[in-house]
Design a protein around this motif. Structure first.
Motif, mmCIF file in Angstrom:
data_model
loop_
_atom_site.group_PDB
_atom_site.id
_atom_site.type_symbol
_atom_site.label_atom_id
_atom_site.label_comp_id
_atom_site.label_asym_id
_atom_site.label_seq_id
_atom_site.Cartn_x
_atom_site.Cartn_y
_atom_site.Cartn_z
ATOM 1 N N ILE A 15 0.779 -1.379 0.103
ATOM 2 C CA ILE A 15 0.044 0.044 0.071
ATOM 3 C C ILE A 15 0.927 1.135 -0.054
ATOM 4 O O ILE A 15 0.365 2.273 -0.653
ATOM 5 N N TYR A 16 1.868 1.052 0.798
ATOM 6 C CA TYR A 16 2.794 2.476 0.723
ATOM 7 C C TYR A 16 3.464 2.681 -0.801
ATOM 8 O O TYR A 16 3.435 3.757 -1.093
ATOM 9 N N ALA A 18 1.783 1.955 -3.606
ATOM 10 C CA ALA A 18 0.629 2.476 -4.355
ATOM 11 C C ALA A 18 0.843 3.906 -3.955
ATOM 12 O O ALA A 18 0.531 4.547 -4.856
ATOM 13 N N ASP A 19 0.813 4.371 -2.649
ATOM 14 C CA ASP A 19 0.674 5.779 -2.300
ATOM 15 C C ASP A 19 1.787 6.413 -3.148
ATOM 16 O O ASP A 19 1.532 7.622 -3.469
ATOM 17 N N THR A 22 1.400 6.907 -6.758
ATOM 18 C CA THR A 22 0.075 7.824 -6.922
ATOM 19 C C THR A 22 0.469 9.628 -6.723
ATOM 20 O O THR A 22 -0.165 10.356 -7.352
ATOM 21 N N LYS A 23 1.484 9.772 -5.889
ATOM 22 C CA LYS A 23 1.932 11.017 -5.807
ATOM 23 C C LYS A 23 3.296 11.480 -6.561
ATOM 24 O O LYS A 23 3.782 12.616 -6.453
ATOM 25 N N LEU A 61 -3.687 3.488 5.710
ATOM 26 C CA LEU A 61 -3.847 2.598 4.664
ATOM 27 C C LEU A 61 -5.079 2.770 4.000
ATOM 28 O O LEU A 61 -5.174 2.652 2.683
ATOM 29 N N ARG A 63 -6.961 5.226 3.663
ATOM 30 C CA ARG A 63 -6.912 6.455 2.890
ATOM 31 C C ARG A 63 -6.293 6.409 1.491
ATOM 32 O O ARG A 63 -6.623 6.997 0.644
ATOM 33 N N VAL A 64 -5.226 5.545 1.533
ATOM 34 C CA VAL A 64 -4.582 5.118 0.172
ATOM 35 C C VAL A 64 -5.351 4.212 -0.797
ATOM 36 O O VAL A 64 -5.488 4.606 -1.920
ATOM 37 N N LYS A 67 -8.034 6.092 -2.862
ATOM 38 C CA LYS A 67 -7.803 6.832 -3.920
ATOM 39 C C LYS A 67 -8.378 6.537 -5.248
ATOM 40 O O LYS A 67 -8.338 5.186 -5.537
ATOM 41 N N VAL A 70 -6.321 3.967 -7.229
ATOM 42 C CA VAL A 70 -5.831 2.507 -6.754
ATOM 43 C C VAL A 70 -7.289 1.452 -6.542
ATOM 44 O O VAL A 70 -8.192 2.225 -6.407
ATOM 45 N N LYS A 369 8.344 2.468 4.224
ATOM 46 C CA LYS A 369 8.157 3.604 3.439
ATOM 47 C C LYS A 369 9.177 3.987 2.726
ATOM 48 O O LYS A 369 9.088 4.046 1.280
#
Length: 445
Positions: A15-16, A18-19, A22-23, A61, A63-64, A67, A70, A369
């Motif tokens: 998930i990190y 993926a985050d 997306t950033k 997690l 919140r990610v 998105k 995702v 992370k």
């Protein structure tokens, strides 16, 4: 064109990743594949249920996962439902973040005796992992041993020592509560090969060991040794100094006479698990001594401890993945900064790893992370758009054709709501649905 990325493993590491994707400045679409119907991996199925503060990470997690770039695709088993060559048709890059859920062996005699357990198996049981048996064999013994000086060892020792009713405020389902309530363990002996300055407990975990009204923590003075190298070590590592200070305050303190006890033994190296009729009846340890460089050596002085079960918490190991190389010595997928290296020594195109399957089971959850950032950097630098079928509809149609009953984020939210409702009925935050069938049933209700 949108860069399409599949992440296999929807725990914190995946998930990190993926985050971070997306950033980035790149237009991306990320599908999080997970073999279980529930996301969050280690946080849901590896953290002890009486650690609700650690589980607060789930909110971040979630919140990610919410998105728009995702997607969660649960209940999909890599290697069975989908293979690497299949993913290559739909995605430009694949990141594997499958973690580490197997136990490492100590490689000492008696390890295969009945009631000689790996900590990971016990953790999976009390965390209600849907792919493990619903019962646990504690036997009738009152004394047990835990081998290891990490946070997993503390979790296991604490759960073994606590009463079943103490755990009823957590998210454990009925069968876990019944198992813990029925156990007869009164004394848990935790053995460490080295001295207290090198214990890998976190200060918070260690302090929580002493919070139970029913459990006494006893630090035995024998083996509580600190030499010059130990002092140099703690001077460089603030966390280790805090741990040593806590332990030192517990040595020789008054015993309150509680019904359950956790004994911490330092400078005792397990050498053999003793058995009779195929069952554990004790553990033999060798007293060690400090060498002066942080290591220890055996003294030839052995002690037999009468215990009726043994739990080894000496490290987790990742498992091989179909179609990918695997380092059998270090239990990781060979890689350079997250880029998978094939058996020919060349990079496997558009194939990456992050988390414990990349670097081994070390560090806390937050450390993943920076690990994910390194891997994602290579994804963005080296990946070219190669997928031939590029839409989510193509992926869904493929899975349905294979007969895969996959779980979406909306399905997971139904499972989540069902667990919260079960908890509210018992004045608890949630009660886990223990089986895969239970979870899928809630998703389809």
């Amino acid at each position: 064109m949108t860069l399409r990325v599949a992440v296999v493993g929807a725990g914190p590491a995946g998930i990190y990743a993926a985050d971070i994707l997306t950033k980035s400045d790149v237009d991306v679409s990320v599908d999080l594949f997970e073999r279980l119907p529930a996301p969050f991996g280690l946080v849901r199925y590896g953290v002890a249920p009486d650690h609700p503060r650690i589980k607060e990470i789930i909110k971040a997690l979630q919140r990610v996962m919410a998105k728009p770039e995702v997607r969660f695709v649960g209940n999909v088993d890599f290697g069975t439902d989908v293979k690497l060559e299949d993913l290559a048709e739909f995605y430009d890059a694949v990141i594997f973040s499958t973690g580490a859920m197997a136990d490492r062996d100590m490689r000492i005699p008696g390890e295969d005796l009945k009631r000689s357990y790996g900590a990971a198996d016990f953790v999976s049981w009390y965390d209600s992992h849907p792919d493990v048996p619903q019962t646990w064999d504690f036997g009738d013994g009152t004394h047990t041993a835990v081998i290891g000086v990490g946070n997993v060892a503390l979790d296991v020792a604490r759960v073994l020592a606590k009463t079943g009713d103490e755990m009823l405020v957590t998210d454990i389902p009925a069968q876990v509560h019944a198992g813990l309530k029925a156990k007869k363990i009164t004394d848990v002996h935790v053995f460490a090969r080295r001295g207290p300055a090198y214990a890998k407990f976190s200060p918070m975990e260690l302090r929580e060991l002493n919070h139970s009204p029913n459990v006494e923590v006893i630090v035995h003075p024998e083996g509580f040794e600190v030499d010059d190298h130990s002092m140099e070590h703690i001077a460089k590592h603030k966390t280790h100094k805090l741990v040593l200070d806590i332990l030192a305050n517990w040595v020789g303190r008054d015993i309150e006479g509680k019904d359950h006890r956790i004994h911490l033994h330092f400078m005792e190296a397990p050498s053999e698990i003793l058995g009779e009729n195929g069952e554990v009846v004790g553990i033999r340890t060798e007293r060690t001594e400090l060498v002066g460089d942080g290591s220890v050596r055996g003294t030839g002085e052995f002690t037999d401890w009468p215990v009726q079960s043994v739990y080894r918490a000496v490290g987790y190991a990742s498992s091989p993945l179909p179609g990918l190389p695997f380092d059998e010595k270090n239990f990781v997928i060979p890689n350079d900064g997250g880029r998978v290296i094939g058996i020919d020594g060349e990079f496997v195109p558009n194939t990456f790893v992050t988390g414990w399957v990349k670097r081994g089971p070390v560090g806390l959850i937050g450390h993943t992370k920076s690990d994910a950032a390194e891997t994602v950097g290579h994804v963005l630098e080296t990946t070219t758009e190669t997928a031939t079928a590029r839409s989510t509809e193509d992926v869904d149609a493929f899975l349905r054709e294979r007969g895969v009953d996959f779980i979406t984020l909306t399905d997971w939210e139904k499972i989540d709501a069902a667990e919260i409702a079960l908890g509210e009925a018992q004045d608890r935050l949630r009660v886990k649905l223990p089986t895969r069938e239970d979870m899928i049933g809630a998703a389809r209700a």
